[in-house]
Design a protein around this motif. Structure first.
Motif, PDB file in Angstrom:
ATOM      1  N   MET A 123       0.850  -1.195   0.000  1.00  0.00           N
ATOM      2  CA  MET A 123       0.000   0.000   0.000  1.00  0.00           C
ATOM      3  C   MET A 123       0.884   1.243   0.000  1.00  0.00           C
ATOM      4  O   MET A 123       1.892   1.305   0.686  1.00  0.00           O
ATOM      5  CB  MET A 123      -0.906  -0.014   1.242  1.00  0.00           C
ATOM      6  CG  MET A 123      -1.856   1.177   1.303  1.00  0.00           C
ATOM      7  SD  MET A 123      -2.981   1.061   2.714  1.00  0.00           S
ATOM      8  CE  MET A 123      -3.957  -0.354   2.246  1.00  0.00           C
ATOM      9  N   LYS A 124       0.486   2.256  -0.798  1.00  0.00           N
ATOM     10  CA  LYS A 124       1.268   3.479  -0.890  1.00  0.00           C
ATOM     11  C   LYS A 124       1.193   4.265   0.416  1.00  0.00           C
ATOM     12  O   LYS A 124       0.120   4.481   0.965  1.00  0.00           O
ATOM     13  CB  LYS A 124       0.755   4.333  -2.042  1.00  0.00           C
ATOM     14  CG  LYS A 124       1.596   5.578  -2.277  1.00  0.00           C
ATOM     15  CD  LYS A 124       1.062   6.364  -3.454  1.00  0.00           C
ATOM     16  CE  LYS A 124       1.886   7.624  -3.664  1.00  0.00           C
ATOM     17  NZ  LYS A 124       1.371   8.410  -4.811  1.00  0.00           N
ATOM     18  N   MET A 125       2.380   4.681   0.917  1.00  0.00           N
ATOM     19  CA  MET A 125       2.428   5.440   2.159  1.00  0.00           C
ATOM     20  C   MET A 125       1.928   6.865   1.926  1.00  0.00           C
ATOM     21  O   MET A 125       2.227   7.479   0.911  1.00  0.00           O
ATOM     22  CB  MET A 125       3.868   5.466   2.687  1.00  0.00           C
ATOM     23  CG  MET A 125       4.013   6.017   4.102  1.00  0.00           C
ATOM     24  SD  MET A 125       5.747   6.013   4.651  1.00  0.00           S
ATOM     25  CE  MET A 125       6.151   4.274   4.533  1.00  0.00           C
ATOM     26  N   SER A 126       1.129   7.384   2.864  1.00  0.00           N
ATOM     27  CA  SER A 126       0.599   8.733   2.726  1.00  0.00           C
ATOM     28  C   SER A 126       1.540   9.744   3.377  1.00  0.00           C
ATOM     29  O   SER A 126       2.482   9.387   4.086  1.00  0.00           O
ATOM     30  CB  SER A 126      -0.792   8.831   3.349  1.00  0.00           C
ATOM     31  OG  SER A 126      -0.721   8.645   4.742  1.00  0.00           O
ATOM     32  N   THR A 127       1.269  11.025   3.139  1.00  0.00           N
ATOM     33  CA  THR A 127       2.061  12.132   3.693  1.00  0.00           C
ATOM     34  C   THR A 127       1.373  12.684   4.932  1.00  0.00           C
ATOM     35  O   THR A 127       0.168  12.973   4.898  1.00  0.00           O
ATOM     36  CB  THR A 127       2.231  13.250   2.653  1.00  0.00           C
ATOM     37  OG1 THR A 127       2.931  12.725   1.518  1.00  0.00           O
ATOM     38  CG2 THR A 127       2.994  14.434   3.225  1.00  0.00           C
ATOM     39  N   ARG A 158       1.606   4.753   7.147  1.00  0.00           N
ATOM     40  CA  ARG A 158       1.991   3.463   6.536  1.00  0.00           C
ATOM     41  C   ARG A 158       0.778   2.694   6.032  1.00  0.00           C
ATOM     42  O   ARG A 158       0.878   1.903   5.085  1.00  0.00           O
ATOM     43  CB  ARG A 158       2.759   2.616   7.553  1.00  0.00           C
ATOM     44  CG  ARG A 158       4.172   3.142   7.825  1.00  0.00           C
ATOM     45  CD  ARG A 158       5.054   2.081   8.444  1.00  0.00           C
ATOM     46  NE  ARG A 158       6.418   2.552   8.556  1.00  0.00           N
ATOM     47  CZ  ARG A 158       6.932   3.156   9.608  1.00  0.00           C
ATOM     48  NH1 ARG A 158       6.159   3.356  10.684  1.00  0.00           N
ATOM     49  NH2 ARG A 158       8.181   3.554   9.620  1.00  0.00           N
ATOM     50  N   GLY A 208      -1.645   4.062   4.599  1.00  0.00           N
ATOM     51  CA  GLY A 208      -2.219   4.816   3.500  1.00  0.00           C
ATOM     52  C   GLY A 208      -3.337   5.744   3.919  1.00  0.00           C
ATOM     53  O   GLY A 208      -4.043   6.312   3.074  1.00  0.00           O
ATOM     54  N   LYS A 219      -4.855   9.231   5.613  1.00  0.00           N
ATOM     55  CA  LYS A 219      -4.448  10.629   5.666  1.00  0.00           C
ATOM     56  C   LYS A 219      -4.359  11.066   7.120  1.00  0.00           C
ATOM     57  O   LYS A 219      -5.364  11.084   7.834  1.00  0.00           O
ATOM     58  CB  LYS A 219      -5.448  11.494   4.908  1.00  0.00           C
ATOM     59  CG  LYS A 219      -5.473  11.211   3.409  1.00  0.00           C
ATOM     60  CD  LYS A 219      -6.485  12.095   2.689  1.00  0.00           C
ATOM     61  CE  LYS A 219      -6.480  11.805   1.191  1.00  0.00           C
ATOM     62  NZ  LYS A 219      -7.480  12.623   0.470  1.00  0.00           N
TER      63      LYS A 219
END
Length: 879
Positions: free
Chosen positions: A1-5, A74, A76, A78
């Protein structure tokens, strides 16, 4: 899964309406929020979506905070870390960022409004005054967290600058000692501001000799900013920025010698100024910079295209960004919300965009156009009554350009009678007489004015062609007459009369608990005086029912002998206002008291938006004269088509403008919010059709003109029939009903597809809420077998899909897989989607309740990607 900011954001000083738009959007988008619970106003968390995980950091240490933010990122989700004020000032974000760096997690920062600036606003103080202080120091006293050498209070005080001291209110006495030791004099102005911008904000002012005692008496120990410095006294040198002999990139110095030429643009007198609300629009980078200067100087709201404008727009106030394709909708939504509109762009663009919105010279707002360099300000629409001529003059002054005014009277240096009335705030009772009387003025023919001698002398001086006349004394050489508040004046036969009237007004008043009558009296008198309203024009006062026992308000109304009316919060919340407040909503249950109360009790338009005078807010609305008591009103069943300005007929638009009350399904009312303005709205939800129509009938029986708005046409699956049924079913006196046709969804969708309805056709609704399922199926069987085009309304919803599947099966069986078909989603609206093809290929999963489906008939074909039903004409050969 793409990590968020992870996002760090400043929630501002406390007031929810001081959140930046970027911070508010971040709160609304967040899945996880870690917030400083001891400092952040919980009201700002109302913007969080349901299901958002909230963590109060008051009882969390650094590893716990970082663990929550890291886990969310981690996964994903927000993650938002919400600080008070601006996170860069005493936000302790550096250590959190270092920890996230170690975890390999990206982050960004959204700035916020610092409490120091909210405190300055509460004091109405400028912190940097020429000759007093050009420096502001933000600091704190040493406590459990020490300060570096040379940054103690006494060392910083030696500079004599304005000082804002954080986190030090509980130790005012030692703070004052340090400030005095550093060199401030005992009479240096000082202030303590507790919870700036919160509903319970408190401000204590004094000087260094007494501020500690005053702060202790007020029991302020935390959540406060201490401000110190000579600038707080407000006395200093004038800034060179606005000096007449000071030039900069936007202004040349004005010549001051006796031989200097007269400036090309003169300042109009105050009565000739444009004073309404203003929207300013720009589409390019160059025009946005000019528009930003204009909006900032005129107090307008700026609307810019986000497609082509990326630069920062400093000091422009609130900036609304929109996609270029939304431009027409933005203008339509703003059309009646603002008194004036200035477009910094080519006039051709403006003419095309506003054309569908124009109604009448007496009701259209002021519209001005300005070039991208600010050289020319053109009055385009609403020159006199709307105020566009005055607006053009004001724009020219701000931008150091030239006003372009083309109305004949202005070109000749004459004050037109409708312009005169507009400057006075008077109403024109017979607009059809304006053109004739103004043409007589241009021809220098003698015009008499009755009922306003003082105003005539002020406006027209000793002009021979304009004379004051007394009741019953009409000179024989008069060519025309202007009568002010003289509805009963009978002029000599053949003498044209322009009738003007000072509007009767209603006041909306809000005040703090315990406000004395004298303070309310002073505030009201000030507002009336500042806006040229005579006390005799006032017919009453209104407020929220929470004030029914407010002694000062009751005494004030009794003293003035003005009727006092109270409304519940839900009634006040039913009207749109230009200045809603979340703080007011929290305290009263409605976002507005003074503006909403004035609008509700007057039933007309807002003349003066809320003016705050200490503990009192006052708004003024023009009173709309209602129908004769006992006389029944009228219901206008109005078809609004797709609900866009372009899709609304002129007759429908005029019907809505003429209405006292607008009634309808909530989404339909929302679609024409740009046209409704401040009219009272009765909006209900799905399946409330009978109560909705009964509400319209009830309003009409009170003498109101009611617009019952329906999507498409009011008589095609609309409310016109139900209203007539309900009226026929009771024995009460009849109510007049007029049905105003609209463009149906079938016609709007047919136009998008081509010409599928050129011959006989049928429409069938697949909704079985009111029509039995077997009846719908019987109609589908009959139409599918007869060969004509069929239009299906309400084809498919989440809970009802089988009827549409059965309809497709029946038409396929009768006409074949290759039979032409088509559909349109959101016909006539933004996001319109079109499909044309063979019936066997129809994508049913893209069909919903916003879709109109066409089953082609025996004479229907797909010609050049258009759905066309042949009428039967002989086609062929050459013309």
């Amino acid at each position: 899964m793409k990590m968020s900011t992870v996002v760090f954001a400043g929630a501002g000083p406390g007031a929810p309406d001081l959140l930046t738009l970027r911070c508010r959007d971040a709160i609304a988008a967040a899945d996880t929020i870690v917030y400083a619970g001891s400092l952040v106003n919980p009201e700002v968390l109302r913007f969080a979506r349901p299901g958002c995980q909230l963590h109060d950091s008051a009882n969390m240490d650094l590893p716990q905070i970082v663990a929550v933010l890291s886990a969310a990122a981690r996964a994903g989700r927000k993650a938002l870390r919400l600080h008070t004020g601006d996170p860069a000032i005493y936000g302790a974000i550096a250590e959190q960022m270092r920890a996230l760096d170690a975890e390999g997690i990206a982050y960004e920062v959204i700035p916020g409004v610092s409490s120091v600036f909210a405190s300055a606003a509460a004091l109405k103080a400028e912190l940097t005054l020429p000759g007093v202080s050009q420096t502001v120091i933000l600091t704190r006293r040493a406590g459990r967290t020490p300060v570096p050498a040379g940054q103690d209070i006494a060392s910083l005080a030696a500079h004599g600058a304005t000082m804002a001291v954080f986190l030090s209110a509980e130790g005012l006495e030692p703070l004052v000692r340090d400030l005095l030791a550093g060199g401030y004099a005992p009479d240096t102005p000082a202030a303590v501001v507790y919870r700036a911008s919160w509903p319970d904000e408190r401000v204590v002012t004094g000087n260094l000799a007494d501020i500690a005692a005053k702060g202790a008496a007020a029991r302020i120990e935390r959540q406060a900013i201490v401000l110190v410095g000579g600038a707080l006294g407000g006395k200093g040198e004038a800034s060179r920025l606005y000096a007449s002999d000071f030039s900069h990139g936007y202004r040349s110095p004005l010549a001051t010698s006796a031989s200097a030429p007269t400036p090309a643009v003169s300042h109009p007198p105050p009565s000739a100024s444009f004073t309404g609300t203003l929207a300013v629009y720009a589409l390019t980078e160059a025009s946005a910079q000019v528009a930003a200067r204009l909006a900032a100087a005129a107090g307008g709201r700026l609307f810019v295209s986000c497609d082509r404008v990326n630069a920062a727009l400093d000091n422009a106030g609130e900036v609304v960004r929109f996609e270029g394709r939304e431009f027409a909708n933005i203008i339509a939504a703003n059309w009646r919300r603002f008194d004036g509109h200035v477009f910094v762009m080519a006039s051709g663009i403006v003419v095309r965009k506003i054309a569908p919105l124009l109604t009448s010279k007496t009701t259209d707002p002021a519209v001005g156009v300005c070039d991208e360099q600010g050289r020319y300000a053109i009055s385009l629409v609403g020159g006199h009554i709307g105020g566009a001529n005055r607006l053009a003059q004001q724009v020219a002054i701000i931008l150091d350009g030239q006003a372009v005014v083309t109305t004949a009277t202005d070109v000749q240096g004459l004050l037109a009678f409708d312009e005169w009335a507009a400057r006075q705030g008077w109403q024109v009772e017979n607009p059809e007489a304006i053109k004739l009387l103004n043409s007589m003025l241009l021809a220098r023919r003698r015009i008499g004015i009755i009922g306003a001698a003082e105003q005539v002398r002020e406006a027209y001086g000793s002009r021979a062609e304009v004379v004051v006349v007394e009741d019953g004394e009409f000179p024989a050489d008069l060519a025309g007459l202007v009568a002010v508040d003289r509805s009963d004046t009978v002029a000599p036969a053949g003498l044209p009369v322009l009738r003007l009237a000072r509007p009767t007004v209603m006041l909306g008043i809000g005040c703090n608990r315990g406000t004395p009558a004298d303070e309310i009296e002073t505030a009201v008198a000030s507002v009336l005086r500042e806006h040229g309203i005579a006390p005799g024009q006032v017919r009453g006062v209104a407020s929220i029912d929470l004030k029914h026992d407010e002694a000062g308000l009751l005494a004030f109304a009794a003293r003035r002998k003005w009727p006092l009316t109270f409304f519940p919060a839900e009634r006040l919340d039913s009207v749109g206002v230009p200045n809603p407040s979340l703080t007011v909503a929290k305290a009263t249950g409605t976002a507005s008291v003074s503006e909403a109360a004035a609008l509700v009790v007057a039933g007309g338009r807002l003349l003066v938006p809320k003016q705050k005078h200490g503990a009192v807010t006052v708004a003024v609305a023009a009173k709309e004269e209602r129908a004769v008591p006992g006389k029944s009103g009228v219901i206008l069943a109005v078809g609004i088509g797709p609900g866009t300005p372009e899709g609304l007929t002129l007759k429908a638009r005029n019907a809505i403008l003429a209405a006292d009350v607008v009634v309808g399904y909530k989404p339909y009312c929302a679609q024409i919010e740009w046209l409704i303005g401040n009219k009272r709205v009765v909006a209900t939800g799905m399946r409330d059709e009978v109560p909705r129509c009964n509400a319209a009938i009830g309003e009409a029986r009170k003498g109101q003109t009611v617009a019952m708005v329906c999507s498409g046409d009011a008589g095609v699956y609309g409310m016109a029939g139900l209203i007539l049924e309900l009226l026929s079913a009771n024995n009460e006196p009849p109510v007049e009903v007029e049905v105003i046709p609209g463009v149906t969804s079938a016609l709007e969708a047919a136009a998008a597809l081509g010409a599928p309805l050129s011959n006989d056709y049928a429409t069938i609704s697949l909704s079985d809420l009111l029509t039995p399922r077997e009846t719908i199926l019987a109609r589908l069987r009959a139409v599918s077998g007869c060969g004509m085009t069929c239009v299906l309304y309400n084809p498919r919803s989440r809970g009802r899909q089988d009827l549409f599947s059965e309809a497709v099966r029946l038409f396929t069986a009768a006409r074949g897989n290759d039979s032409p078909a088509g559909f349109v989603r959101h016909a006539g609206r933004e996001g319109q989607e079109i499909w044309i093809g063979a019936l066997g290929d129809l994508p049913a999963d893209r069909v919903d309740m916003s879709t109109i489906v066409f089953m082609g008939g025996a004479d229907t074909a797909i010609l050049d990607r258009r759905l066309v039903t042949r009428r039967g004409y002989q086609v062929g050969g050459r013309c």
